[in-house]
Every structure is written in structure tokens, then in C-alpha cells.
Design a protein around this motif. Sequence first.
Motif, PDB file in Angstrom:
ATOM      1  N   HIS A  67      21.140   9.451  80.035  1.00  0.00           N
ATOM      2  CA  HIS A  67      21.598   8.266  79.305  1.00  0.00           C
ATOM      3  C   HIS A  67      21.978   8.625  77.877  1.00  0.00           C
ATOM      4  CE1 HIS A  67      20.269   5.659  82.579  1.00  0.00           C
ATOM      5  NE2 HIS A  67      19.353   6.610  82.738  1.00  0.00           N
ATOM      6  N   PHE A  68      23.011   7.950  77.411  1.00  0.00           N
ATOM      7  CA  PHE A  68      23.489   8.080  76.038  1.00  0.00           C
ATOM      8  C   PHE A  68      23.178   6.768  75.340  1.00  0.00           C
ATOM      9  CE2 PHE A  68      25.714  11.162  78.382  1.00  0.00           C
ATOM     10  CZ  PHE A  68      26.594  11.925  77.616  1.00  0.00           C
ATOM     11  N   TYR A  69      22.479   6.816  74.222  1.00  0.00           N
ATOM     12  CA  TYR A  69      22.219   5.621  73.424  1.00  0.00           C
ATOM     13  C   TYR A  69      22.958   5.789  72.111  1.00  0.00           C
ATOM     14  CZ  TYR A  69      18.922   4.373  76.964  1.00  0.00           C
ATOM     15  OH  TYR A  69      18.373   4.039  78.178  1.00  0.00           O
ATOM     16  N   PHE A  70      24.040   5.017  71.964  1.00  0.00           N
ATOM     17  CA  PHE A  70      24.882   5.080  70.783  1.00  0.00           C
ATOM     18  C   PHE A  70      24.277   4.169  69.726  1.00  0.00           C
ATOM     19  CE2 PHE A  70      27.509   6.140  74.396  1.00  0.00           C
ATOM     20  CZ  PHE A  70      28.244   7.230  73.945  1.00  0.00           C
ATOM     21  N   CYS A  71      23.992   4.728  68.567  1.00  0.00           N
ATOM     22  CA  CYS A  71      23.317   3.997  67.500  1.00  0.00           C
ATOM     23  C   CYS A  71      24.320   3.273  66.609  1.00  0.00           C
ATOM     24  CB  CYS A  71      22.495   4.955  66.650  1.00  0.00           C
ATOM     25  SG  CYS A  71      21.221   5.823  67.578  1.00  0.00           S
TER      26      CYS A  71
ATOM     27  N   ILE B 227      23.464   9.902  68.281  1.00  0.00           N
ATOM     28  CA  ILE B 227      23.419   9.532  69.695  1.00  0.00           C
ATOM     29  C   ILE B 227      22.110  10.077  70.259  1.00  0.00           C
ATOM     30  CG2 ILE B 227      24.489   9.748  71.971  1.00  0.00           C
ATOM     31  CD1 ILE B 227      27.132  10.276  70.406  1.00  0.00           C
ATOM     32  N   MET B 228      21.333   9.197  70.858  1.00  0.00           N
ATOM     33  CA  MET B 228      20.103   9.607  71.514  1.00  0.00           C
ATOM     34  C   MET B 228      20.444   9.903  72.966  1.00  0.00           C
ATOM     35  SD  MET B 228      16.849  10.200  71.616  1.00  0.00           S
ATOM     36  CE  MET B 228      15.755   9.355  70.497  1.00  0.00           C
ATOM     37  N   TYR B 229      20.265  11.163  73.338  1.00  0.00           N
ATOM     38  CA  TYR B 229      20.473  11.580  74.717  1.00  0.00           C
ATOM     39  C   TYR B 229      19.110  11.577  75.399  1.00  0.00           C
ATOM     40  CZ  TYR B 229      24.884  13.389  72.846  1.00  0.00           C
ATOM     41  OH  TYR B 229      26.110  13.524  72.247  1.00  0.00           O
ATOM     42  N   LEU B 230      19.037  10.989  76.561  1.00  0.00           N
ATOM     43  CA  LEU B 230      17.768  10.891  77.269  1.00  0.00           C
ATOM     44  C   LEU B 230      17.945  11.335  78.710  1.00  0.00           C
ATOM     45  CD1 LEU B 230      14.787   9.867  77.455  1.00  0.00           C
ATOM     46  CD2 LEU B 230      15.758   7.654  78.155  1.00  0.00           C
ATOM     47  N   TYR B 231      17.086  12.240  79.113  1.00  0.00           N
ATOM     48  CA  TYR B 231      16.982  12.611  80.526  1.00  0.00           C
ATOM     49  C   TYR B 231      15.703  11.982  81.031  1.00  0.00           C
ATOM     50  CZ  TYR B 231      16.086  15.383  84.706  1.00  0.00           C
ATOM     51  OH  TYR B 231      15.803  15.774  86.004  1.00  0.00           O
ATOM     52  N   ALA B 232      15.847  11.076  81.990  1.00  0.00           N
ATOM     53  CA  ALA B 232      14.705  10.324  82.523  1.00  0.00           C
ATOM     54  C   ALA B 232      14.662  10.514  84.038  1.00  0.00           C
ATOM     55  CB  ALA B 232      14.831   8.849  82.160  1.00  0.00           C
ATOM     56  N   PRO B 233      14.038  11.603  84.515  1.00  0.00           N
ATOM     57  CA  PRO B 233      14.062  11.913  85.949  1.00  0.00           C
ATOM     58  C   PRO B 233      13.367  10.873  86.822  1.00  0.00           C
ATOM     59  CG  PRO B 233      12.584  13.408  84.790  1.00  0.00           C
ATOM     60  CD  PRO B 233      13.301  12.606  83.751  1.00  0.00           C
TER      61      PRO B 233
ATOM     62  N   ALA C  63      19.988  -0.802  66.097  1.00  0.00           N
ATOM     63  CA  ALA C  63      20.512  -1.313  67.366  1.00  0.00           C
ATOM     64  C   ALA C  63      21.219  -0.177  68.101  1.00  0.00           C
ATOM     65  CB  ALA C  63      21.489  -2.460  67.105  1.00  0.00           C
ATOM     66  N   VAL C  64      21.097  -0.185  69.413  1.00  0.00           N
ATOM     67  CA  VAL C  64      21.747   0.827  70.248  1.00  0.00           C
ATOM     68  C   VAL C  64      22.392   0.147  71.446  1.00  0.00           C
ATOM     69  CG1 VAL C  64      20.095   2.629  69.597  1.00  0.00           C
ATOM     70  CG2 VAL C  64      19.720   1.345  71.698  1.00  0.00           C
ATOM     71  N   THR C  65      23.342   0.839  72.031  1.00  0.00           N
ATOM     72  CA  THR C  65      23.854   0.434  73.329  1.00  0.00           C
ATOM     73  C   THR C  65      23.865   1.667  74.209  1.00  0.00           C
ATOM     74  OG1 THR C  65      25.558  -0.782  74.536  1.00  0.00           O
ATOM     75  CG2 THR C  65      26.329   0.687  72.779  1.00  0.00           C
ATOM     76  N   GLY C  66      23.352   1.518  75.417  1.00  0.00           N
ATOM     77  CA  GLY C  66      23.174   2.661  76.303  1.00  0.00           C
ATOM     78  C   GLY C  66      24.153   2.676  77.465  1.00  0.00           C
ATOM     79  N   ARG C  67      24.522   3.891  77.855  1.00  0.00           N
ATOM     80  CA  ARG C  67      25.356   4.107  79.031  1.00  0.00           C
ATOM     81  C   ARG C  67      24.826   5.331  79.755  1.00  0.00           C
ATOM     82  NH1 ARG C  67      26.706   0.159  76.643  1.00  0.00           N
ATOM     83  NH2 ARG C  67      28.762  -0.778  76.476  1.00  0.00           N
ATOM     84  N   ASN C  68      24.870   5.311  81.084  1.00  0.00           N
ATOM     85  CA  ASN C  68      24.445   6.510  81.788  1.00  0.00           C
ATOM     86  C   ASN C  68      25.613   7.495  81.884  1.00  0.00           C
ATOM     87  OD1 ASN C  68      25.950   5.983  84.188  1.00  0.00           O
ATOM     88  ND2 ASN C  68      24.226   4.952  85.153  1.00  0.00           N
TER      89      ASN C  68
END
Length: 169
Positions: free
Chosen positions: A97-101, A128-134, A153-158
Motif C-alpha cells: 500500500h501507498f499512503y500519500f501524505c 509517501i508511506m509504503y506499507l507491506y502488510a502480508p 491526512a493521507v489517502t491510500g492505494r494498493n
Amino acid sequence: MQKFVILFRGINVGGHNKLPMKSLVPILEASGFKDIQYYIQTGNVILSSEDEPTTRIKKIISQHFNITPEIITLNAEDFFQALSKCPYLNNEGKLVHFYFCKNTAELAMEKIEKYQIESEQYSLINNIMYLYAPEGIGRSKFVANMESCLGTAVTGRNLNTINKINTML
């Protein structure tokens, strides 16, 4: 004209902040934007504009739909950079997931340590917060508290969505 990726935050969720993409496109065209495409109803728009479009788009949406969603805008080059810098590209797209700040992120480490589980990995790169959430994000307390962990505030996209937008660009 320059290409932009427009990411809307918190629209078309649970019947709130309705912003039908199909209705938005002709309004944006009438306002002078070109090459307008959208991907799914969660608010991913690609368009061409002579100038940075965020303020104009907010005004258009407020006038026509009576809502004022948060918008994060990236020019095409910034979008390509965001994708190329993701440290988790070799993982399954629905788990990355990408969380755009919206503003400059400031990691609240005590909150991250409280909410992050052992399997979750993250990197903050260029706001940008990159998250790997297995284990997925459905029950992730880290994701549920992402904004408080980042202080903005963030908006996330996979990654699947990011790859589709990349193809459309």
C-alpha cells in the motif's frame, strides 16, 4: 499541457461524499481539462492541464456536488518516482500500500510501535508511506491509525491500483 494524477480522499465510502466519476468527467472537460480518465469509484483521475489543477478541481466539485474532498495531486513524473521508490514491489499487489501524505509527515514512533504488528513493514520516502502488510489491512490497527502515526491526512492505494494508474498514464 502536463499530465496529473488526482487522488481523492474519502469519497464514495459508505454512501457518504458521493462523487460519481462518470458525472465528474464531462464537468472537468467543460472546465478545460483534457485527456480525462478515471479508475474505479474510489477517486483516481488522470488528466492534462496547463497548470496545477487542485484548487480549480476543489472549486468545481464544491459547486457541482456540494462536497469538498481532500485531494492529493501528483504530476506524472512524481507519480512515476513514487512507484519506482517503493521498496516492496516484488510482493503481491493487494498486500502493498501507498499512503500519500497531504502535508509533511512526521513519524510518531510511539504510536507506530503501539499499532504496528511484527509482519508489517513500512518505509517513509518523500512523503509517501509504503506499507507491506502480508496479513492484509482489514484489521490492521496501524492502517486504522495511519494519520495519527504520520501527523497528516493521507489517502491510500494498493499496488494493484497504482500499477493500473501507471498503465493509464
